[in-house]
Design an enzyme around this catalytic site. Structure first.
Site: not given
Ligand code: IFM
Length: 471
Positions: A88, A132, A177, A307, A309, A374
């Site tokens: 990606r 992005h 995002e 995405n 985290y 992500e």
């Molecule tokens: O680096 C970023 C990415 O550009 C977008 N998602 C989160 C990642 C980590 O912060």
């Protein structure tokens, strides 16, 4: 390097994923390409923002980054070595249409054509993201995403990029995002363009979504065989205990609405949550929403990029007048310190949050097939004697991939997983200080070294291939 320790884990883990499940890695143009003045590339809002004192750690910028523009062949060879089946990446709008509108830069298209041919020759399937965060600066000079005209400019950019490169890419993501682009960029002032204006943030949110819908319409009219999607960053929201359960529930709802439901309701249901409509009215952004916009935003999707985290932990507070930009509209929400363990970003490590999120997506929205576009972690890596023993990152990846396996077993249609990130890179306001790569980059020499997490990931992709060999 293959550790005997990781073998049983990767073998068992790989066997839990279907044959066609994609194991990939992700990057983004501004974070890796460098070559900021090469081949007619225009100026982006991140080029501008990075120069503003105090906005980016050490005032670092993406001028050189990890020089992927010149080293892409080496980077694709690393992807192949890691056994990735998918990659990606994002296209830099200012390389294709340097002024945002007007002339198309052939040399920019040629770069992505070379990259994509190399990726495909390596047997890797590319997934393109159109936006992005590197908006052409001339568009920002006219208001950027707060201006509805940017929607038309983006739609044309999508038409050009997809028209020229569509023979090499089957899966197209529109916006990465949108929460970050709208709120971090226009509301909280910590990302480009650095505004602290709730009205602009809410307008930007709407226009980003509208741009997504129009781009999908336009690209699908060009080629119905491709897959189209969007990539929100979604979180688990955990309700803490302040002693006032009703206030805590309200706070969690607000956090969930802004972080998750705004994007999912709009794109998958064609509605805005009531709380969003109330905020649009309160901050004078309601007139941005025209009759028919939500139908455009809710284009049928072939894939949803997720995405993930971490999770947010919140409690309710007495509403106090907002003193910080991020409190606008969230005056009754208090973010609790994230529980341990945490990554170097200070984000809590909660893989069950990914499983729960995926199960919730299936339960609450008519979701298309999902890709985890992500997932990853920054840690304070050290390169010693040619190796990076980043076992914390390896554990982060393995526990989250396991969470995806649990969701798949619970019936969620997940088709792929992309580690963030292939390479150490420019982590926006943190400059080069935070390393997310499964491949280490020495920023002085640009030397690449596969970290232990990368070796582990290769074991996983190898085990996945072996498990399905001959089936
Ligand atoms: O680096 C970023 C990415 O550009 C977008 N998602 C989160 C990642 C980590 O912060």
């Amino acid at each position: 390097m293959t550790t005997t320790q990781s073998e049983p884990t990767t073998t068992a883990l790989a066997a839990r994923f279907p044959r066609d499940f994609a194991f990939g890695a992700a990057t983004a143009s501004y974070q890796i390409e460098g070559a900021a003045r090469a081949d007619g590339r225009g100026v982006s809002i991140w080029d501008t923002f990075a120069q503003v004192p105090g906005k980016v750690l050490g005032q670092q910028n993406g001028d050189v980054a990890v020089d992927h523009y010149h080293r892409f062949a080496e980077d694709v060879a690393i992807m192949a070595d890691l056994g990735l089946t998918s990659y990606r990446f994002s296209i830099a709008w200012p390389r294709i249409i340097p002024e945002g509108t007007g002339a198309v830069e052939q040399r920019g298209l040629d770069f992505y054509r070379r990259l994509l041919q190399t990726v495909r020759e390596a047997g890797i399937e590319p997934v393109a993201t159109l936006y992005h965060w590197d908006l052409p600066q001339p568009l920002q000079d006219r208001g950027g995403w707060a201006n509805r005209d940017t929607v038309a400019a983006f739609t044309r950019y999508a038409e050009v990029a997809h028209g020229e490169l569509g023979d090499l890419v089957d899966t197209w993501m529109t916006i990465n995002e949108p929460w970050c682009a709208a709120f971090l960029g226009y509301g909280y002032g910590v990302h480009a363009p650095g505004l602290t204006d709730p009205r602009a943030a809410l307008r930007a949110a709407h226009h980003l979504l509208l741009a997504h819908g129009r781009a999908v319409q336009t690209m699908r009219a060009q080629d119905r065989a491709h897959r189209y999607g969007i990539v929100p960053n979604l979180y688990g929201v955990v309700t803490g205990d302040s002693g006032d359960p009703e206030a805590d529930r309200r706070a969690a709802d607000t956090a969930d609405v802004l972080q998750n439901r705004l994007w999912l309701d709009a794109t998958l249901l064609g509605t805005y949550p009531e709380e969003v409509v109330a905020l649009q009215e309160r901050f004078g952004a309601a007139d941005a929403v025209h009759h028919g916009d939500l139908e455009v935003i809710a284009q049928p999707l072939d894939v949803l990029g997720v995405n993930y985290y971490s999770q947010h932990h919140v409690i309710g507070t007495e509403p106090v007048p907002a003193t910080e930009p991020e409190q606008a509209g969230q005056e009754h929400v208090e973010q609790l310190p994230p529980p341990h363990p945490r990554t170097a970003m200070g984000w809590s490590i909660e893989p069950h949050g990914l499983r729960d999120l995926l199960i919730r997506l299936k339960r609450e929205w008519p979701v298309p097939p999902i890709m985890i576009t992500e997932n990853g972690a920054a840690f304070d890596d050290e390169l010693i004697d040619g190796a990076v023993h980043d076992h914390d990152r390896r554990d982060y990846l393995s526990s989250h991939i396991e969470a995806v396996a649990e969701a798949v077993e619970a019936g969620v249609d997940v088709r792929g997983y992309f580690a963030w990130s292939l390479l150490d890179n420019y982590e926006w306001a943190f400059g080069y200080d935070k390393r997310f790569g499964i491949v280490h980059v020495d920023y002085a020499t640009q030397a690449r070294t596969i970290k232990d997490s990368g070796h582990w990931y290769r074991d996983l992709t190898t085990a996945h291939r072996a498990h399905h060999a001959g089936t």
